[in-house]
Design a protein around this motif. Structure first.
Motif, mmCIF file in Angstrom:
data_model
loop_
_atom_site.group_PDB
_atom_site.id
_atom_site.type_symbol
_atom_site.label_atom_id
_atom_site.label_comp_id
_atom_site.label_asym_id
_atom_site.label_seq_id
_atom_site.Cartn_x
_atom_site.Cartn_y
_atom_site.Cartn_z
ATOM 1 N N LEU A 560 0.944 -1.179 0.013
ATOM 2 C CA LEU A 560 -0.180 -0.069 -0.184
ATOM 3 C C LEU A 560 0.727 1.293 0.062
ATOM 4 O O LEU A 560 0.405 2.432 -0.359
ATOM 5 N N SER A 561 1.907 1.129 0.381
ATOM 6 C CA SER A 561 2.959 2.284 0.283
ATOM 7 C C SER A 561 3.088 2.905 -1.098
ATOM 8 O O SER A 561 3.537 4.135 -1.223
ATOM 9 N N THR A 562 3.064 1.996 -1.852
ATOM 10 C CA THR A 562 3.169 2.431 -3.629
ATOM 11 C C THR A 562 2.019 3.026 -4.122
ATOM 12 O O THR A 562 2.111 3.630 -4.999
ATOM 13 N N VAL A 563 0.753 3.340 -3.457
ATOM 14 C CA VAL A 563 -0.233 3.841 -3.951
ATOM 15 C C VAL A 563 -0.839 5.011 -3.007
ATOM 16 O O VAL A 563 -1.856 5.632 -3.582
ATOM 17 N N ARG A 564 -0.305 5.234 -2.191
ATOM 18 C CA ARG A 564 -0.637 6.510 -1.400
ATOM 19 C C ARG A 564 -0.946 7.665 -2.366
ATOM 20 O O ARG A 564 -1.853 8.577 -2.168
ATOM 21 N N ALA A 565 -0.077 8.089 -3.250
ATOM 22 C CA ALA A 565 -0.010 9.326 -4.150
ATOM 23 C C ALA A 565 -0.868 9.092 -5.516
ATOM 24 O O ALA A 565 -1.250 9.977 -6.226
ATOM 25 N N ALA A 566 -1.589 7.954 -5.526
ATOM 26 C CA ALA A 566 -2.449 7.724 -6.690
ATOM 27 C C ALA A 566 -3.719 8.674 -6.697
ATOM 28 O O ALA A 566 -4.047 9.119 -5.543
ATOM 29 N N ASP A 567 -3.946 9.324 -7.895
ATOM 30 C CA ASP A 567 -5.131 10.060 -7.875
ATOM 31 C C ASP A 567 -6.417 9.372 -7.449
ATOM 32 O O ASP A 567 -7.447 9.999 -6.913
ATOM 33 N N LYS A 568 -6.532 7.949 -7.560
ATOM 34 C CA LYS A 568 -7.593 7.272 -6.972
ATOM 35 C C LYS A 568 -7.249 5.957 -6.911
ATOM 36 O O LYS A 568 -6.582 5.249 -7.592
ATOM 37 N N ILE A 569 -8.114 5.317 -5.970
ATOM 38 C CA ILE A 569 -7.651 4.023 -5.364
ATOM 39 C C ILE A 569 -9.102 3.155 -5.585
ATOM 40 O O ILE A 569 -9.989 3.624 -4.990
ATOM 41 N N VAL A 570 -8.940 1.961 -6.170
ATOM 42 C CA VAL A 570 -10.139 1.346 -6.287
ATOM 43 C C VAL A 570 -9.802 -0.325 -5.643
ATOM 44 O O VAL A 570 -8.957 -0.758 -5.870
ATOM 45 N N VAL A 571 -10.916 -0.279 -4.671
ATOM 46 C CA VAL A 571 -10.654 -1.673 -3.811
ATOM 47 C C VAL A 571 -11.397 -2.724 -4.420
ATOM 48 O O VAL A 571 -12.757 -2.424 -4.384
ATOM 49 N N LEU A 572 -10.970 -3.680 -4.726
ATOM 50 C CA LEU A 572 -11.549 -4.906 -5.409
ATOM 51 C C LEU A 572 -11.455 -5.994 -4.410
ATOM 52 O O LEU A 572 -10.542 -6.499 -3.800
ATOM 53 N N ASP A 573 -12.746 -6.811 -3.927
ATOM 54 C CA ASP A 573 -12.888 -7.750 -3.197
ATOM 55 C C ASP A 573 -13.775 -8.741 -3.759
ATOM 56 O O ASP A 573 -15.042 -8.516 -3.977
ATOM 57 N N ARG A 574 -13.342 -10.132 -3.985
ATOM 58 C CA ARG A 574 -14.282 -11.064 -4.521
ATOM 59 C C ARG A 574 -14.979 -10.619 -5.788
ATOM 60 O O ARG A 574 -15.904 -10.932 -6.057
ATOM 61 N N GLY A 575 -14.135 -9.899 -6.740
ATOM 62 C CA GLY A 575 -14.344 -9.569 -8.085
ATOM 63 C C GLY A 575 -15.405 -8.403 -8.182
ATOM 64 O O GLY A 575 -15.982 -8.167 -9.193
ATOM 65 N N ARG A 576 -15.774 -7.525 -7.290
ATOM 66 C CA ARG A 576 -16.521 -6.575 -6.945
ATOM 67 C C ARG A 576 -15.815 -5.364 -6.373
ATOM 68 O O ARG A 576 -14.807 -5.259 -5.518
ATOM 69 N N MET A 596 -6.904 -2.564 5.752
ATOM 70 C CA MET A 596 -5.913 -3.030 5.208
ATOM 71 C C MET A 596 -4.578 -1.884 5.425
ATOM 72 O O MET A 596 -3.542 -2.416 5.680
ATOM 73 N N TRP A 597 -4.848 -0.840 5.499
ATOM 74 C CA TRP A 597 -3.778 0.233 5.906
ATOM 75 C C TRP A 597 -3.399 0.114 7.120
ATOM 76 O O TRP A 597 -2.122 0.162 7.704
ATOM 77 N N ALA A 598 -4.340 -0.189 8.222
ATOM 78 C CA ALA A 598 -4.096 -0.343 9.542
ATOM 79 C C ALA A 598 -3.186 -1.563 9.640
ATOM 80 O O ALA A 598 -1.954 -1.611 10.418
ATOM 81 N N ASP A 599 -3.418 -2.623 9.006
ATOM 82 C CA ASP A 599 -2.655 -3.946 9.162
ATOM 83 C C ASP A 599 -1.381 -3.566 8.295
ATOM 84 O O ASP A 599 -0.195 -4.150 8.974
ATOM 85 N N TYR A 600 -1.203 -2.896 7.431
ATOM 86 C CA TYR A 600 -0.024 -2.494 6.652
ATOM 87 C C TYR A 600 1.003 -1.737 7.781
ATOM 88 O O TYR A 600 2.169 -2.134 7.921
ATOM 89 N N GLU A 601 0.432 -0.767 8.219
ATOM 90 C CA GLU A 601 1.085 0.143 9.285
ATOM 91 C C GLU A 601 1.496 -0.651 10.591
ATOM 92 O O GLU A 601 2.918 -0.497 11.071
ATOM 93 N N ARG A 602 1.038 -1.700 10.971
ATOM 94 C CA ARG A 602 1.421 -2.739 12.003
ATOM 95 C C ARG A 602 2.424 -3.521 11.541
ATOM 96 O O ARG A 602 3.656 -3.841 12.260
ATOM 97 N N ALA A 603 2.664 -3.848 10.414
ATOM 98 C CA ALA A 603 3.542 -4.926 9.698
ATOM 99 C C ALA A 603 4.727 -4.031 9.436
ATOM 100 O O ALA A 603 5.785 -4.512 9.821
ATOM 101 N N VAL A 604 4.927 -2.760 8.959
ATOM 102 C CA VAL A 604 5.971 -2.196 8.841
ATOM 103 C C VAL A 604 6.543 -1.458 10.023
ATOM 104 O O VAL A 604 7.723 -1.481 10.354
ATOM 105 N N SER A 605 6.079 -1.477 10.960
ATOM 106 C CA SER A 605 6.356 -1.196 12.583
ATOM 107 C C SER A 605 7.065 -2.347 13.310
ATOM 108 O O SER A 605 7.706 -2.217 14.344
ATOM 109 N N TRP A 606 6.552 -3.607 12.773
ATOM 110 C CA TRP A 606 7.107 -4.847 13.562
ATOM 111 C C TRP A 606 8.368 -4.763 13.340
ATOM 112 O O TRP A 606 9.099 -4.708 12.393
#
Length: 616
Positions: A560-576, A596-606
């Protein structure tokens, strides 16, 4: 002329025709199919001529027995010998000429099969290669074509010769003495019964299963070879590569079950009877000799049939291999026809040009062949021209599928994928590919120089343009460590690159192509922190065109660190598409992306700590 018209094996709807395998094969030979017919005719005549020496032996035996014991009185023996030699030489010459004809046709047929299958696959949708392993396709295109050579070059003329041999043999059986001829038919009948047994039951469809097993073993074998470094690192054996091991076991069981359990007894019985055909003459002669008026003629006939019965094993063996060859050829041509029937990217009759470089998915649904659930289910989102849109979400959510629909790796089942307001199916495929550059997580370099590997994106590019693209993709450090710089051949003399370095070369390709639309699929998947930083810098350069104008970027990412600056983020889950917005908007929304972002932040702080308990 279409593939179907050229091959004669595939209908307009892409389904294999139900014509005979030989007819479908010969369609690939084109005008040279006439040579096949000529070769088969010569082979049949050769086989009939080969009976001449046996007839000469009968005449010689007749004359010798008639003058016995005054052997010198048989003055025609030498003439019979010369006639026998002439028949033998003529038979060989005819057979050799026939084989020359059938070989010329067979080589043209195999060549055309390879060319047409390869040419068709060059126009097949790129998604087709995701579901068909390279090892399996190589087996179909090359292996199946090679198998047909044996049928057309040898088995087919031998079949014609075998038919002529059997007809001639049956005639000769009853020309001189029908009783002895009938005795010779006994082993023939037993052999035929054994063959029918072997081809029935388990034998039915064996060749199809056999070929499927070969294709599977070839495919998994290729994967195994590519995975050898991993096996060596972990001190494993072939048993650890379960797919390859199971494919070998499956092939072994299939072959042994058919050969040993089903064919062993009838094959042994068949060979015993046809090899001892002369034995069946003895009791017949013993029964009819006491009442025979012309014993000398009976002796002559017995000598002829005893010698001529040696033809029976040859004839029956040819019949047996003939049926096997036809099964193999039928399966081979069917597999090649399946490859030729692979879906292609159709060009519209009147292609349209897009107005700009925007990308839109409108109510798109798509299901992979054989899947129960759709990979995309009524997905809609847009990427404005010059904007960067990121696709994120759990694994299997449909991110890669959505990205692959833009360059038409697949076509949507319903809905519309548009570039510049034009449905991609209404665009010229070449125009679409020129407008889209893509960088995937699984990339391969050719065994060529780094220069040629990057230049593959635009073959007309100059050396300076390639070097500029490499520099823009942050590849200067890669070139600096290579022995011959940009002219170093990848894979030669131990020259290999890490996954992150290969990824940067792929970005250099995309920069050199200078396409206005860029599709990135997990482009940092193999990158270490240092490579990721350089890849991100390369992305920034890739997102700008040669003139500095922003490109349209559709990127798939798990980091997710690679998409923070994106103009728009589309979240896909189970094809939707469950969420859309900027990073800040999605975090405030408290939905799937926020979790997902909260999980990412916990992972990088570990981190690993030197504290007493060892982990912080």
């Amino acid at each position: 002329m279409s593939d179907a018209q050229q091959t004669g094996g595939v209908s307009a709807g892409g389904e294999p025709r139900q014509s005979g395998a030989v007819g479908r094969l010969l369609a690939f030979a084109g005008p040279r199919r006439a040579l096949t017919y000529l070769g088969c005719a010569l082979s049949a005549v050769s086989m009939l001529v080969s009976f001449g020496p046996y007839i000469c032996i009968w005449f010689a035996a007749r004359d010798l027995i008639a003058v016995a014991p005054n052997w010198p009185a048989a003055t025609g023996i030498a003439a019979y010998g010369w006639w026998a030699l002439g028949f033998a030489v003529a038979s060989i010459a005819l057979y050799f000429t026939g084989l020359m004809c059938t070989h010329l046709a067979a080589f043209r047929c195999a060549s055309n099969m390879r060319k047409r299958a390869t040419a068709h696959l060059m126009h097949a949708s790129l998604g087709y290669f995701d579901t068909h392993a390279s090892g399996a396709l190589r087996r179909v295109v090359d292996g199946c074509a090679a198998e047909t050579e044996g049928l057309l070059a040898h088995k087919l003329p031998d079949t014609a010769g075998s038919i002529a041999m059997i007809v001639g043999m049956l005639v000769l059986f009853f020309v001189f003495d029908w009783r002895l001829g009938a005795a010779c038919l006994v082993p023939v009948a037993v052999s035929l019964a054994c063959m029918f047994h072997m081809m029935s039951g388990r034998g039915m469809g064996f060749m199809t299963r056999y070929m499927e097993s070969l294709v599977k073993m070839n495919k998994t074998g290729t994967e195994y070879v590519r995975g050898i470094p991993v096996l060596k690192v972990f001190q494993q054996t072939v048993r650890s590569f379960r797919a390859f091991h199971d494919a070998i076991e499956e092939f072994t069981v299939l072959a042994q079950d058919y050969a040993v359990k089903w064919c062993q007894t009838p094959q042994a019985l068949s060979l015993t009877f046809i090899s001892a055909a002369a034995v069946f003459l003895v009791p017949v002669v013993a029964l009819i000799a006491p009442g025979e008026a012309d014993v000398a003629r009976l002796a002559t006939n017995f000598a002829f049939y005893a010698i001529f019965s040696a033809v029976i094993p040859t004839a029956m063996t040819r019949v047996m291999f003939m049926s096997e060859a036809f099964q193999s050829a039928a399966d081979a041509v069917s597999r090649v026809e399946e490859a030729i029937a692979a879906p292609v990217v159709e060009a519209p009759a009147a292609p349209k040009a897009p107005r700009d470089n925007s990308v839109t998915l409108e109510d798109v649904s798509f299901t992979y062949e054989g899947a129960d659930e759709p990979a995309l289910d009524h997905v809609s989102f847009s990427v404005p021209a010059g904007a960067t849109v990121a696709l994120v979400g759990p694994s299997g959510g449909g991110k890669t599928t959505a990205a692959s629909l833009v360059p038409r790796f697949w076509d949507a089942d319903s809905g519309r994928v548009a570039v510049g307001g034009v449905d991609v199916r209404q665009m010229d495929p070449h125009d679409l590919m020129d407008r889209v550059a893509f960088v995937f997580q699984a990339n391969r370099l050719f065994s060529q120089s780094i220069l040629e590997n990057v230049r593959a994106a635009r073959p007309a590019a100059t050396r300076e343009e390639v070097l500029a693209a490499l520099s823009a993709a942050q590849c200067d450090d890669i070139l600096a460590k290579l022995p011959e710089g940009v002219d170093t051949v990848y894979g030669a003399e131990g020259v290999h690159l890490s996954g992150g370095e290969v990824q940067r070369l792929m970005i250099a390709r995309a920069i050199l192509k200078d396409a206005p639309i860029v599709v990135l699929d997990e482009a940092t998947a193999f990158a270490d922190p240092e490579n990721e930083a350089k890849i991100q810098a390369a992305f920034k350069r890739l997102a700008r065109g040669r003139d500095g104008a922003p490109r349209t970027v559709l990127m798939v990412a798990h980091r997710l660190s690679t998409v923070r600056a994106a103009d728009k983020i589309v979240v896909l889950d189970r094809g939707r598409a469950v969420e859309q917005g900027t990073h800040d908007e999605l975090v405030r929304a408290g939905g799937l992306y926020a979790r997902m972002w909260a999980d990412y932040e916990r992972a990088v702080s570990w981190r690993i700590s030197s504290a007493e308990r060892g982990v912080a």
